[in-house]
Scaffold this motif. Structure first.
Motif, mmCIF file in Angstrom:
data_model
loop_
_atom_site.group_PDB
_atom_site.id
_atom_site.type_symbol
_atom_site.label_atom_id
_atom_site.label_comp_id
_atom_site.label_asym_id
_atom_site.label_seq_id
_atom_site.Cartn_x
_atom_site.Cartn_y
_atom_site.Cartn_z
ATOM 1 N N UNK A 12 39.938 -8.161 -1.267
ATOM 2 C CA UNK A 12 40.530 -9.471 -1.561
ATOM 3 C C UNK A 12 39.970 -10.516 -0.600
ATOM 4 N N UNK A 13 39.279 -11.525 -1.141
ATOM 5 C CA UNK A 13 38.815 -12.661 -0.340
ATOM 6 C C UNK A 13 37.843 -12.318 0.752
ATOM 7 N N UNK A 14 37.145 -11.202 0.658
ATOM 8 C CA UNK A 14 36.206 -10.798 1.709
ATOM 9 C C UNK A 14 35.068 -10.004 1.086
ATOM 10 N N UNK A 15 34.238 -10.712 0.325
ATOM 11 C CA UNK A 15 33.141 -10.037 -0.373
ATOM 12 C C UNK A 15 32.158 -9.387 0.595
ATOM 13 N N UNK A 16 32.010 -9.974 1.795
ATOM 14 C CA UNK A 16 31.061 -9.436 2.764
ATOM 15 C C UNK A 16 31.541 -8.124 3.365
ATOM 16 N N UNK A 17 32.852 -7.885 3.330
ATOM 17 C CA UNK A 17 33.379 -6.647 3.892
ATOM 18 C C UNK A 17 33.258 -6.570 5.396
ATOM 19 N N UNK A 49 36.922 5.955 9.852
ATOM 20 C CA UNK A 49 35.895 5.455 10.761
ATOM 21 C C UNK A 49 35.423 6.605 11.622
ATOM 22 N N UNK A 50 34.121 6.825 11.670
ATOM 23 C CA UNK A 50 33.598 7.978 12.401
ATOM 24 C C UNK A 50 32.152 7.745 12.820
ATOM 25 N N UNK A 51 31.690 8.549 13.765
ATOM 26 C CA UNK A 51 30.276 8.572 14.153
ATOM 27 C C UNK A 51 29.793 10.008 14.115
ATOM 28 N N UNK A 124 29.968 4.758 11.008
ATOM 29 C CA UNK A 124 30.302 4.218 9.688
ATOM 30 C C UNK A 124 31.806 4.043 9.512
ATOM 31 N N UNK A 125 32.141 3.021 8.739
ATOM 32 C CA UNK A 125 33.512 2.783 8.307
ATOM 33 C C UNK A 125 33.489 2.740 6.781
ATOM 34 N N UNK A 126 34.297 3.584 6.167
ATOM 35 C CA UNK A 126 34.198 3.686 4.717
ATOM 36 C C UNK A 126 35.549 3.869 4.054
ATOM 37 N N UNK A 143 32.903 2.819 -0.614
ATOM 38 C CA UNK A 143 32.417 1.528 -0.134
ATOM 39 C C UNK A 143 32.462 1.521 1.373
ATOM 40 N N UNK A 144 31.371 1.110 1.984
ATOM 41 C CA UNK A 144 31.317 0.977 3.433
ATOM 42 C C UNK A 144 31.584 -0.468 3.823
#
Length: 399
Positions: A12-17, A49-51, A124-126, A143-144
């Protein structure tokens, strides 16, 4: 016609993510069906969220594999229907057409590392969404997104304005006769930067040999160290941006006078909150000595942050500084968030099978500034103030 025509995650309202620590992600799961789907138990969504690091060394029977993993947050919820272990779970029906299932999730308000991508390790955050179908393959989509951790404010670092300066002496050997030395001196205009800024580099190469200095190369180099859970580590070196300048003939001096290197969108030094990936930066200033594989060089450690210095002009070095600029002064322009310099890359599906809907393309985004650039006027051989021991992180050494 396939029944499942669209299956994705919309913010919502944040296409860039792009989100900050502590911020609430709101959006919905969108499903478009070309026909009735009556084999659904539920729709599940997971935030994670993980590495991860992974590499191999050696060959054949002596080949060894190393890896490590960190999890920063993980939460699962049911958007619609029931979960696999819920009592009374049964098949439900989704009618033809478009369906939207809203969700919200608050990112933990703790220091989190910026996302990072490489073939040896990543952060990454997904969001992973699943259409759960009993006794059938599930449908999956992912979606990341980018998480901006706590700001790395250069104004809070006492040595951010202090130039990085190094000198070295090199002797070139030809059979039994030593020639030289070659004396290399170089400086940057300060010690810390943000993406979008220019690193100004100045230096000299005093060539006291009978060989030619073919050219001068000055570049920003990224050193990334990856750690395994067993304490092993490996390092990858990447040139971020570079340029060249003319060299000199024997018994002459080659000079570079405050030439800029514009920083592309890159991750900050650190990253904060991650213990298995370490990112460092150096400006490398080197002269290519003709007819020898050896270069005359110096390495200048620099720090990359996310909030720029509000005042970058150097004061009179003889003046007494009674008050440092306040980092709370709202004089820094807001950043834009730019796609990492490597661009979009295909990310393998977390589900690991062919029932994932669509191709997952992703690139981290980093805060980038459009700041005016002006070269310093002071002599790089005599910086207005030099950092003492321990002011900068030591530049990476070979293992």
């Amino acid at each position: 016609m396939a029944k499942l025509q669209m299956f994705d995650v919309v913010f919502d309202g944040n296409d860039a993510g792009v989100y900050h620590s502590g911020e609430v992600i709101r959006g919905y799961v969108r499903i478009v069906l070309g026909g009735v789907k009556n084999d659904v138990r539920g729709i599940q969504i997971k935030f994670k969220g993980e590495s991860h690091t992974h590499w191999s060394e050696g060959s054949s029977k002596n080949r060894r594999h190393y890896s490590a993993k960190e999890v920063y947050f993980k939460e699962k919820l049911i958007c619609w229907g029931k979960g696999k272990n819920d009592r009374g779970a049964s098949k439900l029906t989704l009618e033809s057409g478009e369906h939207r299932f809203p969700f919200s999730f608050q990112i933990p308000n703790v220091p989190l590392p910026f996302p990072f991508e490489s073939y040896v390790g990543w952060i990454r955050y997904r969001i992973m969404c699943k259409i759960d179908r009993p006794w059938k393959f599930n449908h999956n989509t992912e979606r990341l997104f980018t998480v901006v951790g706590l700001p790395i404010d250069l104004n809070s670092m006492p040595h951010a304005r202090i130039p990085s300066h190094q000198e070295s002496t090199k002797t070139v050997c030809c059979l039994c006769c030593a020639q030289g030395p070659i004396i290399v001196k170089a400086s940057t205009d300060k010690g810390a930067y943000v993406p979008g800024e220019s690193i100004f580099v100045s230096g000299t190469i005093e060539n006291n040999t009978s060989r030619e200095i073919v050219d001068i190369t000055y570049k920003l180099v990224q050193y990334v160290t990856y750690f395994s859970s067993g304490g092993h580590k490996t390092r990858r070196v990447t040139t971020i941006v570079k340029d060249k300048a003319p060299g000199c003939r024997r018994r002459e001096v080659a000079r570079l006078n405050w030439k800029p290197l514009v920083l592309p969108p890159i991750p900050p030094t650190g990253p904060q909150g991650c213990n298995i990936i370490k990112i460092e930066y150096l400006v490398q200033f080197e002269g290519d000595v003709s007819n020898t594989p050896l270069d005359a060089e110096v390495k200048l450690p620099v720090f990359i942050g996310t909030v720029p210095l509000y005042q970058t002009q150097y004061p009179d070095p003889s003046a007494v500084v009674s008050e440092q600029p306040s980092s709370s002064a709202a004089t820094a322009p807001p950043p834009s968030y730019q796609v990492a310099m490597e661009g979009l890359q295909e990310i393998p599906s977390k589900s690991g099978h062919d029932y994932t809907f669509g191709k997952l393309m992703y690139a981290p985004q980093y805060p980038t500034y459009n700041l005016p650039a002006s070269a310093p006027t002071w002599d790089p051989a005599h910086p207005p103030q030099q950092a003492g021991p321990g002011s900068y992180p030591e530049y990476p050494q070979k293992y």
